[in-house]
Design a protein around this motif. Structure first.
Motif, PDB file in Angstrom:
ATOM      1  N   UNK A  43       0.837  -1.182   0.000  1.00 17.77           N
ATOM      2  CA  UNK A  43       0.000   0.000   0.000  1.00 17.77           C
ATOM      3  C   UNK A  43       0.876   1.238   0.000  1.00 17.77           C
ATOM      4  N   UNK A  44       0.575   2.180  -0.892  1.00 18.44           N
ATOM      5  CA  UNK A  44       1.302   3.441  -0.934  1.00 18.44           C
ATOM      6  C   UNK A  44       0.369   4.535  -0.460  1.00 18.44           C
ATOM      7  N   UNK A  45       0.830   5.271   0.522  1.00 21.00           N
ATOM      8  CA  UNK A  45      -0.025   6.239   1.197  1.00 21.00           C
ATOM      9  C   UNK A  45       0.666   7.593   1.251  1.00 21.00           C
ATOM     10  N   UNK A  46      -0.020   8.592   0.717  1.00 15.18           N
ATOM     11  CA  UNK A  46       0.450   9.969   0.884  1.00 15.18           C
ATOM     12  C   UNK A  46      -0.255  10.547   2.101  1.00 15.18           C
ATOM     13  N   UNK A  47       0.527  11.093   3.021  1.00 13.78           N
ATOM     14  CA  UNK A  47      -0.072  11.565   4.274  1.00 13.78           C
ATOM     15  C   UNK A  47       0.665  12.782   4.791  1.00 13.78           C
TER      16      UNK A  47
END
Ligand code: 9UX
Length: 72
Positions: A43-47
């Motif tokens: 999972x790639x998450x921008x946060x």
């Protein structure tokens, strides 16, 4: 600012699992974008690190019944 976190997610066996993990991630405060891949279990998450931490993202995935660990 925005950081990109990559998480290894265990326990996803179908496309519905992927949708549900993406939904969980996208509903978290501070998460701007989330893309989960079944084939790679990633999972790639921008946060926004001022709003949510990597550990909190891991915990949210695990609270939903999956396994999660930080890749980078
Ligand atoms: Mo369907 Mo994915 O019950 O775990 S949602 S296999």
């Amino acid at each position: 600012g925005t950081l990109l976190g990559q998480f290894s997610i265990g326990g996803m066996t179908c496309a519905t699992c992927v949708n549900s993990v993406e939904g969980i991630l996208r509903n978290l405060p501070g998460v701007k974008k989330a893309v989960v891949a079944l084939a790679t279990s990633l999972g790639e998450v921008e946060y926004d690190p001022l709003v949510i931490s990597k550990d909190e993202i891991v915990n949210a995935i695990e609270d939903a019944g999956f396994e999660a660990s930080l890749v980078q």
